[in-house]
Design an enzyme around this catalytic site. Structure first.
Site, PDB file in Angstrom:
ATOM      1  N   ASP A 154      13.898   1.969 -13.103  1.00  0.00           N
ATOM      2  CA  ASP A 154      14.098   2.957 -11.528  1.00  0.00           C
ATOM      3  C   ASP A 154      15.667   2.748 -11.201  1.00  0.00           C
ATOM      4  O   ASP A 154      16.201   3.636 -10.865  1.00  0.00           O
ATOM      5  CB  ASP A 154      13.039   2.421 -10.866  1.00  0.00           C
ATOM      6  CG  ASP A 154      13.460   3.051  -9.277  1.00  0.00           C
ATOM      7  OD1 ASP A 154      13.052   4.105  -9.041  1.00  0.00           O
ATOM      8  OD2 ASP A 154      13.933   2.530  -8.630  1.00  0.00           O
ATOM      9  N   ALA A 182      12.742   6.951  -7.984  1.00  0.00           N
ATOM     10  CA  ALA A 182      12.959   7.787  -9.120  1.00  0.00           C
ATOM     11  C   ALA A 182      11.534   7.370 -10.100  1.00  0.00           C
ATOM     12  O   ALA A 182      11.060   8.579 -10.788  1.00  0.00           O
ATOM     13  CB  ALA A 182      14.052   7.376 -10.247  1.00  0.00           C
ATOM     14  N   ASP A 183      11.099   6.203 -10.023  1.00  0.00           N
ATOM     15  CA  ASP A 183       9.731   6.154 -10.591  1.00  0.00           C
ATOM     16  C   ASP A 183       8.643   6.892 -10.093  1.00  0.00           C
ATOM     17  O   ASP A 183       7.954   7.635 -10.826  1.00  0.00           O
ATOM     18  CB  ASP A 183       9.182   4.696 -10.471  1.00  0.00           C
ATOM     19  CG  ASP A 183       9.669   3.791 -11.598  1.00  0.00           C
ATOM     20  OD1 ASP A 183      10.079   4.256 -12.772  1.00  0.00           O
ATOM     21  OD2 ASP A 183       9.797   2.660 -11.362  1.00  0.00           O
ATOM     22  N   LEU A 184       8.303   7.023  -8.722  1.00  0.00           N
ATOM     23  CA  LEU A 184       7.443   7.657  -8.020  1.00  0.00           C
ATOM     24  C   LEU A 184       7.632   9.050  -8.030  1.00  0.00           C
ATOM     25  O   LEU A 184       6.556   9.744  -8.304  1.00  0.00           O
ATOM     26  CB  LEU A 184       7.351   7.233  -6.401  1.00  0.00           C
ATOM     27  CG  LEU A 184       7.224   5.557  -6.186  1.00  0.00           C
ATOM     28  CD1 LEU A 184       7.268   5.317  -4.986  1.00  0.00           C
ATOM     29  CD2 LEU A 184       5.859   5.276  -7.028  1.00  0.00           C
ATOM     30  N   GLY A 187       6.800  10.453 -11.405  1.00  0.00           N
ATOM     31  CA  GLY A 187       5.324  10.444 -11.488  1.00  0.00           C
ATOM     32  C   GLY A 187       4.655  11.568 -10.758  1.00  0.00           C
ATOM     33  O   GLY A 187       3.808  12.396 -11.400  1.00  0.00           O
TER      34      GLY A 187
END
Length: 416
Positions: A154, A182-184, A187
């Site tokens: 991230d 960025a991760d969330l 997703g």
């Protein structure tokens, strides 16, 4: 027009206390790890999909990477899912997985692009078993290109995607966002793509492969900051708590604690000045119009900060909101969940987490966040805690026609 409904009051599925989900009947095979992938499948699970985590046997895996397995982070991302153990590197394990694919709607993975090729679970490997299959992939930087083979993380995507260049105080240097944005968002975009692809598959019988990445998601999330560059050629920098275009917007001290203020446009500017007793600013050419207020931002902020010392935060917030001027407190997490509107919205849902040290609702109960979208007829909900490793292996394999003896043999050989 129907009356608004309580966020958690909609009907439930027969024999269940969990509200019906719009994705009931959707079967998802979840090969994901850590955060971006589980964040995508969490959305599907909360909306009623059967999400089956396909995980390496305990002998091959000590947990879920950096998240471990029993903490609040893992519980938050994997609640309501099922778990089977299956060694995809073993020929028997791969064959069983492909049999599962034949009866699934969706496969989700977030390996590095080359890993699924080596395992034999890439799109071209799985499609023959199920032409209507939707396969979703999340990577660090994309499925091809000069960075495709790099490991994704991230904070690396935050730096490359631009958000760290506009976050923080001017001159302070780059600052990461306080959440793995960025991760969330990767997703969330993945889940959105899955829903679009499932609609297409159900209408046509044609599956497809979709993919996103941390970098793509982060760049997209730059939104108007990216547009300022792409359209106007402007490279935005750090503005601290000041909004780059709506002025005065930012953090201002009061007699007891700072508050957020958002004054956008001339109508709200006039309301603001009249409400806080700064009517004289309305006739001042230095503050007439957005361009003038931008040019004189620091002096204007100092005037407001001095005026706000006259009252505590709660009084200013009440006065400003009553006048139609956006203002609010700056809460830590304890204050967030004590807030009367957050409590009314029931964002924290009690969940039995026997293996985790979950946060609590204030009544000593562990709780997790519900999805921030309410569907009036089929809202879904948190179906339960995260699964123990392999908790559903026997049941899922039995649906493939394997006998108890078959399953015991697989376990003895380390395949499950």
């Amino acid at each position: 027009m129907p009356e608004p409904r309580d966020p958690q009051s909609a009907g439930t599925a027969p024999g269940s206390s969990i509200p019906r989900g719009p994705l009931a009947g959707l079967r998802v095979l979840d090969l994901t790890r850590v955060r971006s992938g589980p964040a995508a499948t969490r959305l599907l699970a909360d909306w009623g999909a059967e999400v089956i985590r396909v995980e390496p046997p305990a002998t091959a895996s000590g947990g879920d990477g950096m998240l471990g397995r029993t903490g609040s982070d893992f519980a938050n991302l994997n609640r309501g899912k099922r778990s089977i153990t299956l060694d995809l590197k073993a020929p028997e394990g791969l064959a069983l997985f492909r049999r599962m694919v034949a009866g699934a709607d969706v496969v989700v993975e977030n390996f590095r692009p080359d890993v699924k090729q080596r395992l034999g679970i890439a799109w071209d490997d799985l499609r023959p078993a199920n032409p209507a299959l939707v396969m979703a992939s999340i990577s660090g930087f994309g499925q091809a290109g000069p960075y495709a083979g790099r490991p994704g993380f991230d904070q690396i995507a935050q730096g490359m995607g631009g958000i760290m260049s506009v976050t923080g105080l001017p001159g302070q240097g780059p600052v990461r966002a306080g959440i793995p944005i960025a991760d969330l968002t990767a997703g969330m975009f993945c889940a959105l793509g899955i829903l679009a692809a499932v609609i297409h598959a159900r209408a046509t019988g044609e599956g497809q492969w979709l993919h996103t990445s941390l970098l793509e998601a982060q760049v997209f999330m730059m939104d108007f900051q990216a547009a300022r560059y792409l359209v106007e050629g402007e490279v935005p920098g750090q503005a601290g708590n000041n909004h780059p275009t709506a002025i005065p917007t930012g953090v201002f001290p009061t007699a007891d604690r700072p508050i957020n203020l958002a004054v956008a446009g001339e109508v709200i500017w006039r309301r603001f000045c009249q409400t806080v007793g700064l009517d004289d600013l309305l006739g001042d050419p230095d503050f007439t119009g957005a361009a003038a207020r931008s040019a004189n931002r620091d002096r204007l902020n100092a005037i407001i900060a001095e005026r706000f010392q006259a009252r505590p935060a709660a009084e200013w917030i009440a006065m400003l909101n009553d006048a139609g001027v956006p203002a609010g407190p700056i809460n830590d997490m304890e204050q967030v969940f004590a807030d009367e509107q957050v409590r009314y919205l029931k964002l924290a849902v009690p969940v039995d987490l026997p293996e985790a040290d979950g946060a609590n609702t204030g009544d000593g109960e562990a709780a997790l966040l519900r999805l921030p979208v309410t569907l009036a007829a089929t809202p879904g909900g948190i179906a339960g805690p995260p699964p123990a490793l392999g908790a559903d292996t026997d049941r899922v394999l039995a649906t493939l026609g394997l006998s108890a003896a078959d399953i015991a043999g697989l376990r003895d050989r380390g395949v499950i």
